[in-house]
Design a protein around this motif. Sequence first.
Motif, PDB file in Angstrom:
ATOM      1  N   GLN A  41     -11.765   0.572   8.536  1.00  0.00           N
ATOM      2  CA  GLN A  41     -11.734   0.327   9.984  1.00  0.00           C
ATOM      3  C   GLN A  41     -10.796   1.300  10.699  1.00  0.00           C
ATOM      4  O   GLN A  41     -11.134   1.828  11.764  1.00  0.00           O
ATOM      5  N   THR A  42      -9.625   1.524  10.119  1.00  0.00           N
ATOM      6  CA  THR A  42      -8.660   2.401  10.782  1.00  0.00           C
ATOM      7  C   THR A  42      -9.114   3.859  10.748  1.00  0.00           C
ATOM      8  O   THR A  42      -8.851   4.613  11.689  1.00  0.00           O
ATOM      9  N   GLN A  43      -9.795   4.253   9.688  1.00  0.00           N
ATOM     10  CA  GLN A  43     -10.331   5.613   9.640  1.00  0.00           C
ATOM     11  C   GLN A  43     -11.364   5.822  10.731  1.00  0.00           C
ATOM     12  O   GLN A  43     -11.410   6.880  11.368  1.00  0.00           O
ATOM     13  N   ARG A  44     -12.167   4.814  10.968  1.00  0.00           N
ATOM     14  CA  ARG A  44     -13.167   4.899  12.038  1.00  0.00           C
ATOM     15  C   ARG A  44     -12.474   4.951  13.401  1.00  0.00           C
ATOM     16  O   ARG A  44     -12.874   5.708  14.288  1.00  0.00           O
ATOM     17  N   MET A  45     -11.416   4.169  13.558  1.00  0.00           N
ATOM     18  CA  MET A  45     -10.660   4.181  14.808  1.00  0.00           C
ATOM     19  C   MET A  45     -10.026   5.554  15.053  1.00  0.00           C
ATOM     20  O   MET A  45     -10.002   6.036  16.197  1.00  0.00           O
ATOM     21  N   ALA A  74     -10.443   8.225  18.219  1.00  0.00           N
ATOM     22  CA  ALA A  74      -9.248   8.306  19.058  1.00  0.00           C
ATOM     23  C   ALA A  74      -9.390   9.394  20.117  1.00  0.00           C
ATOM     24  O   ALA A  74     -10.000  10.445  19.877  1.00  0.00           O
ATOM     25  N   ARG A  75      -8.807   9.159  21.281  1.00  0.00           N
ATOM     26  CA  ARG A  75      -8.978  10.089  22.406  1.00  0.00           C
ATOM     27  C   ARG A  75      -8.193  11.383  22.223  1.00  0.00           C
ATOM     28  O   ARG A  75      -8.534  12.410  22.792  1.00  0.00           O
ATOM     29  N   ALA A  79      -2.913   9.502  19.801  1.00  0.00           N
ATOM     30  CA  ALA A  79      -3.493   8.173  19.585  1.00  0.00           C
ATOM     31  C   ALA A  79      -3.866   7.974  18.120  1.00  0.00           C
ATOM     32  O   ALA A  79      -3.676   6.890  17.558  1.00  0.00           O
ATOM     33  N   ALA A  80      -4.388   9.031  17.497  1.00  0.00           N
ATOM     34  CA  ALA A  80      -4.731   8.959  16.075  1.00  0.00           C
ATOM     35  C   ALA A  80      -3.474   8.764  15.232  1.00  0.00           C
ATOM     36  O   ALA A  80      -3.476   8.008  14.253  1.00  0.00           O
ATOM     37  N   ASN A  81      -2.401   9.437  15.631  1.00  0.00           N
ATOM     38  CA  ASN A  81      -1.138   9.290  14.912  1.00  0.00           C
ATOM     39  C   ASN A  81      -0.600   7.868  15.011  1.00  0.00           C
ATOM     40  O   ASN A  81      -0.038   7.332  14.054  1.00  0.00           O
ATOM     41  N   LYS A  82      -0.777   7.248  16.167  1.00  0.00           N
ATOM     42  CA  LYS A  82      -0.305   5.880  16.357  1.00  0.00           C
ATOM     43  C   LYS A  82      -1.012   4.929  15.405  1.00  0.00           C
ATOM     44  O   LYS A  82      -0.405   3.997  14.857  1.00  0.00           O
TER      45      LYS A  82
END
Length: 289
Positions: free
Chosen positions: A184-188, A192-193, A197-200
């Motif tokens: 799920q987090t990989q998809r998020m 990411a914009r 945001a991806a780092n967060k």
Amino acid sequence: MRLENERESRNVEDRRGQSGFGGGRRMSMGRGKGGVLGLIILLVGAYYGVDLSGLMGYSDSGYSQQQSSQPRQVSAEEAALDSLSRKVLTTTERIWGNYFQQNGQRYREPTLVLYRGATQTACGTGQSVMGPFYCPADQKIYLDLSFYDDMKRQMKASGDFAFAYVIAHEVGHHVQNLLGISEQTQRMQRQARNQAAANKISVNVELQADCFAGVWGSQIQREGKLENGDVEEAFRAAQAVGDDRLQQQSQGRVVPDSFTHGSSAERLAWFRKGLQTGNPSVCNTFSAR
């Protein structure tokens, strides 16, 4: 830690007697994107701990890694760390196995890979400079025992429970993988914009693994396996690997938007939360403010 009566896990793959890059990749000088340029790109990737073979069009069938067994000398300290690692892994198997069983699920135990210097993984080339890491593709934890020296000398975090916390953190990533959180987090992250945001999202993943490590530690404490000072050792280790502290040491400044693991205060707080509650349900770092 009191682990004298704990058995050593059998889910350990010892590669310390193998040469990590013997022979390297077999590349045809006249095929595809090989040749000298291909060799340079692969060597650069290896240096930075990244497998760039995908950029060159190579598949696993396109190379062979020669791994030769070599006589190796093991110090008393390394032998002790070897045994400690196997026993800590056993405790994680029991604790997380019970948790999954209580929730009607089966816990698939990860494999701990001990290696020296560098090794091949399903996630690319692993190198000791990367520190311990978990590869979800093969469900293995990779550990060069020399990392304990780094903890003592560079991070000022020593002690058996501090080292055990590191292993428990990587097992926490395995738990995330089994629960579907990793996917799920990989998809998020892909959606990411921007990079910040991806780092967060990455930070939340790491802090949750810290919390899961705390849940494991809570059970170890209940079992009476901790000694005076053990908890403080783990607290120092959690703080030592905070992004802010590592950035300050390496580059003399802190860039919060580039954090991927969380600050020292955050890592300590989430590890402590898991340790105090012993409840994985409190480890939802993604909804925490």
